[in-house]
Write an enzyme that holds these catalytic residues in place. Structure first.
Site, PDB file in Angstrom:
ATOM      1  N   ASP A  31       0.840  -1.188   0.000  1.00 61.87           N
ATOM      2  CA  ASP A  31       0.000   0.000   0.000  1.00 61.87           C
ATOM      3  C   ASP A  31       0.881   1.247   0.000  1.00 61.87           C
ATOM      4  OD1 ASP A  31      -3.222   0.528   1.014  1.00 61.87           O
ATOM      5  OD2 ASP A  31      -1.800   2.208   1.136  1.00 61.87           O
ATOM      6  N   ILE A  32       0.472   2.230  -0.781  1.00 62.82           N
ATOM      7  CA  ILE A  32       1.258   3.454  -0.918  1.00 62.82           C
ATOM      8  C   ILE A  32       1.199   4.306   0.354  1.00 62.82           C
ATOM      9  CG2 ILE A  32      -0.468   5.043  -1.885  1.00 62.82           C
ATOM     10  CD1 ILE A  32       1.591   5.636  -4.123  1.00 62.82           C
ATOM     11  N   GLU A  96     -12.106   3.274  -1.446  1.00 64.97           N
ATOM     12  CA  GLU A  96     -11.647   4.400  -2.270  1.00 64.97           C
ATOM     13  C   GLU A  96     -11.380   3.986  -3.708  1.00 64.97           C
ATOM     14  OE1 GLU A  96      -8.223   5.808  -0.194  1.00 64.97           O
ATOM     15  OE2 GLU A  96      -9.388   6.460   1.543  1.00 64.97           O
ATOM     16  N   HIS A 101     -10.267  -5.247  -3.223  1.00 61.15           N
ATOM     17  CA  HIS A 101      -8.918  -5.500  -2.702  1.00 61.15           C
ATOM     18  C   HIS A 101      -9.001  -5.885  -1.245  1.00 61.15           C
ATOM     19  CE1 HIS A 101      -9.892  -1.199  -2.588  1.00 61.15           C
ATOM     20  NE2 HIS A 101      -9.258  -1.136  -1.420  1.00 61.15           N
ATOM     21  N   MET A 102      -8.100  -6.750  -0.860  1.00 52.93           N
ATOM     22  CA  MET A 102      -7.973  -7.188   0.534  1.00 52.93           C
ATOM     23  C   MET A 102      -6.732  -6.511   1.112  1.00 52.93           C
ATOM     24  SD  MET A 102      -7.188 -11.071   1.757  1.00 52.93           S
ATOM     25  CE  MET A 102      -8.833 -11.742   1.641  1.00 52.93           C
TER      26      MET A 102
HETATM   27  P1  DGP Z   1      -9.685   1.371   0.322  1.00 50.88           P
HETATM   28  O1  DGP Z   1      -9.976   2.542   1.201  1.00 50.88           O
HETATM   29  O2  DGP Z   1     -10.045   0.046   0.973  1.00 50.88           O
HETATM   30  O3  DGP Z   1     -10.272   1.514  -1.068  1.00 50.88           O
HETATM   31  O4  DGP Z   1      -8.100   1.336   0.177  1.00 50.88           O
HETATM   32  C1  DGP Z   1      -7.407   1.850  -0.915  1.00 50.88           C
HETATM   33  C2  DGP Z   1      -5.938   1.771  -0.571  1.00 50.88           C
HETATM   34  O5  DGP Z   1      -5.211   1.866  -1.766  1.00 50.88           O
HETATM   35  C3  DGP Z   1      -5.428   2.860   0.353  1.00 50.88           C
HETATM   36  O6  DGP Z   1      -4.924   2.285   1.555  1.00 50.88           O
HETATM   37  C4  DGP Z   1      -4.304   3.543  -0.426  1.00 50.88           C
HETATM   38  C5  DGP Z   1      -4.015   2.552  -1.532  1.00 50.88           C
HETATM   39  N1  DGP Z   1      -3.619   3.141  -2.808  1.00 50.88           N
HETATM   40  C6  DGP Z   1      -4.314   4.090  -3.491  1.00 50.88           C
HETATM   41  N2  DGP Z   1      -3.682   4.382  -4.633  1.00 50.88           N
HETATM   42  C7  DGP Z   1      -2.582   3.587  -4.673  1.00 50.88           C
HETATM   43  C8  DGP Z   1      -1.532   3.430  -5.633  1.00 50.88           C
HETATM   44  O7  DGP Z   1      -1.472   4.066  -6.668  1.00 50.88           O
HETATM   45  N3  DGP Z   1      -0.571   2.514  -5.326  1.00 50.88           N
HETATM   46  C9  DGP Z   1      -0.595   1.780  -4.180  1.00 50.88           C
HETATM   47  N4  DGP Z   1       0.406   0.911  -3.996  1.00 50.88           N
HETATM   48  N5  DGP Z   1      -1.571   1.903  -3.261  1.00 50.88           N
HETATM   49  C10 DGP Z   1      -2.549   2.802  -3.510  1.00 50.88           C
END
Ligand code: DGP
Length: 118
Positions: A31-32, A96, A101-102
């Protein structure tokens, strides 16, 4: 919801991500915005927008997400102490990105499952 999410582009290798696992059904990447020492996202390669749209045909990928979560938890050294798997769904679930996704979270005690209402 559009299928062209950022996660689909990560699955396809079109944009960079710290991919820790990929096979024919799922992809896992860090996660970023990590919220714990280990914070990995595991996604089906074929996009399913939300958990509210899962179908029986998705079962192989959804099942694989769990076995990959276990494998990554062991690899990351968090299996013994424990970890949390989260799937947020739609607006009230705080989702978001519209590609199911998990979240695999661990590496410290994670506290209560839900924050209390103000
Ligand atoms: P959710 O709120 O469950 O939809 O989590 C989305 C997650 O995705 C959040 O923790 C940040 C992550 N995220 C968003 N954009 C990116 C990206 O471009 N790359 C990565 N690695 N993670 C991302």
């Amino acid at each position: 919801m559009s299928e062209e999410t950022i996660f689909l582009r990560i699955v396809r290798g079109e944009i960079p991500a710290d991919i820790v696992y990929q096979d024919d059904l799922v992809t896992a990447f860090r996660d970023i915005q990590p919220q714990a020492p280990v914070h990995i996202l595991i996604v089906p390669n074929e996009p399913v927008p939300t958990a509210a749209e899962v179908e029986p045909s998705h079962e192989p990928a959804l099942g694989r997400m769990f076995t990959v979560a276990r494998r990554l938890a062991e690899q990351e050294g968090i299996a013994e102490d424990g970890f949390r798997l989260i799937v947020n769904c739609r607006e009230h679930g705080g989702q978001e990105v519209a590609h199911l996704h998990m979240h695999l979270l661990g590496g410290r005690p994670l506290g209560p499952m839900l924050s209390r209402r103000a």
